[in-house]
Design a protein around this motif. Structure first.
Motif, PDB file in Angstrom:
ATOM      1  N   GLY A   1     -20.401 -18.501  63.212  1.00  0.00           N
ATOM      2  CA  GLY A   1     -21.134 -17.376  62.644  1.00  0.00           C
ATOM      3  C   GLY A   1     -20.217 -16.339  62.034  1.00  0.00           C
ATOM      4  N   GLY A   2     -19.318 -15.805  62.816  1.00  0.00           N
ATOM      5  CA  GLY A   2     -18.387 -14.805  62.313  1.00  0.00           C
ATOM      6  C   GLY A   2     -19.091 -13.525  61.929  1.00  0.00           C
ATOM      7  N   ASP A   3     -18.396 -12.435  62.044  1.00  0.00           N
ATOM      8  CA  ASP A   3     -18.946 -11.157  61.624  1.00  0.00           C
ATOM      9  C   ASP A   3     -18.597 -10.935  60.166  1.00  0.00           C
ATOM     10  OD1 ASP A   3     -19.950 -10.522  64.164  1.00  0.00           O
ATOM     11  OD2 ASP A   3     -17.985  -9.826  64.805  1.00  0.00           O
ATOM     12  N   LEU A   4     -19.607 -10.987  59.310  1.00  0.00           N
ATOM     13  CA  LEU A   4     -19.393 -10.770  57.885  1.00  0.00           C
ATOM     14  C   LEU A   4     -20.042  -9.463  57.474  1.00  0.00           C
ATOM     15  CD1 LEU A   4     -20.073 -14.292  56.350  1.00  0.00           C
ATOM     16  CD2 LEU A   4     -17.881 -13.153  56.571  1.00  0.00           C
ATOM     17  N   LYS A   5     -19.396  -8.779  56.567  1.00  0.00           N
ATOM     18  CA  LYS A   5     -19.946  -7.559  55.988  1.00  0.00           C
ATOM     19  C   LYS A   5     -19.845  -7.645  54.478  1.00  0.00           C
ATOM     20  CE  LYS A   5     -18.987  -4.549  59.865  1.00  0.00           C
ATOM     21  NZ  LYS A   5     -18.547  -3.258  60.311  1.00  0.00           N
ATOM     22  N   LEU A   6     -20.715  -6.912  53.814  1.00  0.00           N
ATOM     23  CA  LEU A   6     -20.665  -6.855  52.360  1.00  0.00           C
ATOM     24  C   LEU A   6     -19.466  -6.013  51.941  1.00  0.00           C
ATOM     25  CD1 LEU A   6     -24.453  -6.275  51.679  1.00  0.00           C
ATOM     26  CD2 LEU A   6     -23.159  -8.357  51.214  1.00  0.00           C
ATOM     27  N   ASP A   7     -18.567  -6.618  51.160  1.00  0.00           N
ATOM     28  CA  ASP A   7     -17.394  -5.898  50.662  1.00  0.00           C
ATOM     29  C   ASP A   7     -17.776  -4.950  49.527  1.00  0.00           C
ATOM     30  OD1 ASP A   7     -15.820  -7.437  52.394  1.00  0.00           O
ATOM     31  OD2 ASP A   7     -15.363  -8.919  50.853  1.00  0.00           O
ATOM     32  N   PHE A   8     -18.781  -5.372  48.743  1.00  0.00           N
ATOM     33  CA  PHE A   8     -19.194  -4.587  47.577  1.00  0.00           C
ATOM     34  C   PHE A   8     -20.606  -4.982  47.186  1.00  0.00           C
ATOM     35  CE2 PHE A   8     -19.811  -4.570  42.952  1.00  0.00           C
ATOM     36  CZ  PHE A   8     -19.636  -3.235  42.684  1.00  0.00           C
ATOM     37  N   VAL A   9     -21.403  -4.017  46.775  1.00  0.00           N
ATOM     38  CA  VAL A   9     -22.724  -4.250  46.191  1.00  0.00           C
ATOM     39  C   VAL A   9     -22.833  -3.332  44.986  1.00  0.00           C
ATOM     40  CG1 VAL A   9     -25.223  -4.192  46.528  1.00  0.00           C
ATOM     41  CG2 VAL A   9     -23.735  -4.741  48.451  1.00  0.00           C
ATOM     42  N   SER A  10     -23.141  -3.900  43.807  1.00  0.00           N
ATOM     43  CA  SER A  10     -23.292  -3.076  42.610  1.00  0.00           C
ATOM     44  C   SER A  10     -24.520  -2.178  42.744  1.00  0.00           C
ATOM     45  CB  SER A  10     -23.412  -3.959  41.363  1.00  0.00           C
ATOM     46  OG  SER A  10     -24.593  -4.741  41.414  1.00  0.00           O
ATOM     47  N   ASP A  11     -24.571  -1.134  41.927  1.00  0.00           N
ATOM     48  CA  ASP A  11     -25.689  -0.187  41.986  1.00  0.00           C
ATOM     49  C   ASP A  11     -27.039  -0.861  41.763  1.00  0.00           C
ATOM     50  OD1 ASP A  11     -24.005   1.939  42.513  1.00  0.00           O
ATOM     51  OD2 ASP A  11     -23.788   2.483  40.404  1.00  0.00           O
ATOM     52  N   ASN A  12     -27.060  -1.909  40.905  1.00  0.00           N
ATOM     53  CA  ASN A  12     -28.329  -2.586  40.615  1.00  0.00           C
ATOM     54  C   ASN A  12     -28.642  -3.709  41.608  1.00  0.00           C
ATOM     55  OD1 ASN A  12     -26.557  -4.586  39.818  1.00  0.00           O
ATOM     56  ND2 ASN A  12     -27.062  -4.457  37.648  1.00  0.00           N
ATOM     57  N   GLY A  13     -27.733  -3.984  42.561  1.00  0.00           N
ATOM     58  CA  GLY A  13     -27.959  -5.002  43.578  1.00  0.00           C
ATOM     59  C   GLY A  13     -27.819  -6.428  43.099  1.00  0.00           C
ATOM     60  N   LEU A  14     -27.278  -6.621  41.888  1.00  0.00           N
ATOM     61  CA  LEU A  14     -27.137  -7.970  41.335  1.00  0.00           C
ATOM     62  C   LEU A  14     -25.791  -8.608  41.661  1.00  0.00           C
ATOM     63  CD1 LEU A  14     -28.814  -7.494  37.844  1.00  0.00           C
ATOM     64  CD2 LEU A  14     -29.742  -8.687  39.829  1.00  0.00           C
ATOM     65  N   ASN A  15     -24.740  -7.823  41.733  1.00  0.00           N
ATOM     66  CA  ASN A  15     -23.391  -8.330  41.988  1.00  0.00           C
ATOM     67  C   ASN A  15     -22.941  -7.929  43.378  1.00  0.00           C
ATOM     68  OD1 ASN A  15     -22.841  -9.356  39.227  1.00  0.00           O
ATOM     69  ND2 ASN A  15     -23.113  -7.208  38.713  1.00  0.00           N
TER      70      ASN A  15
END
Length: 86
Positions: A16-30
């Motif tokens: 499983g590992g603990d994963l976090k979002l490194d980056f999310v663009s303002d529009n949520g697409l990238n």
């Protein structure tokens, strides 16, 4: 039944590992997960923020996949992503 539950728990802990979002663009697409780029396929990942904890339901944390399905543990929503999108 108890043996199966223990096996599932151990496998989840190992993979499983603990994963976090490194980056999310303002529009949520990238998005960036584990320093790899992903692109939302069907809809933006609305409400997702950098630092949110996630779980990869289908796919690979190193973007060695065509598509991935990711669960945001904070918002309890999923998003379908294109892997290794640059």
């Amino acid at each position: 039944m108890r043996k199966i539950f223990v096996l599932i728990s151990v496998c989840g802990a190992l993979f499983g590992g603990d994963l976090k979002l490194d980056f999310v663009s303002d529009n949520g697409l990238n998005l960036m997960i584990n320093s790899k780029n992903y692109l939302a396929l069907e809809k933006p990942c609305a409400g997702w923020k950098t630092g949110d904890e996630i779980e990869i339901i289908d796919g690979d944390k190193n973007a060695k996949c065509l598509e991935a399905v990711v669960l945001n543990l904070k918002t309890k929503t999923t998003c379908r992503l294109l892997c290794d999108a640059k």
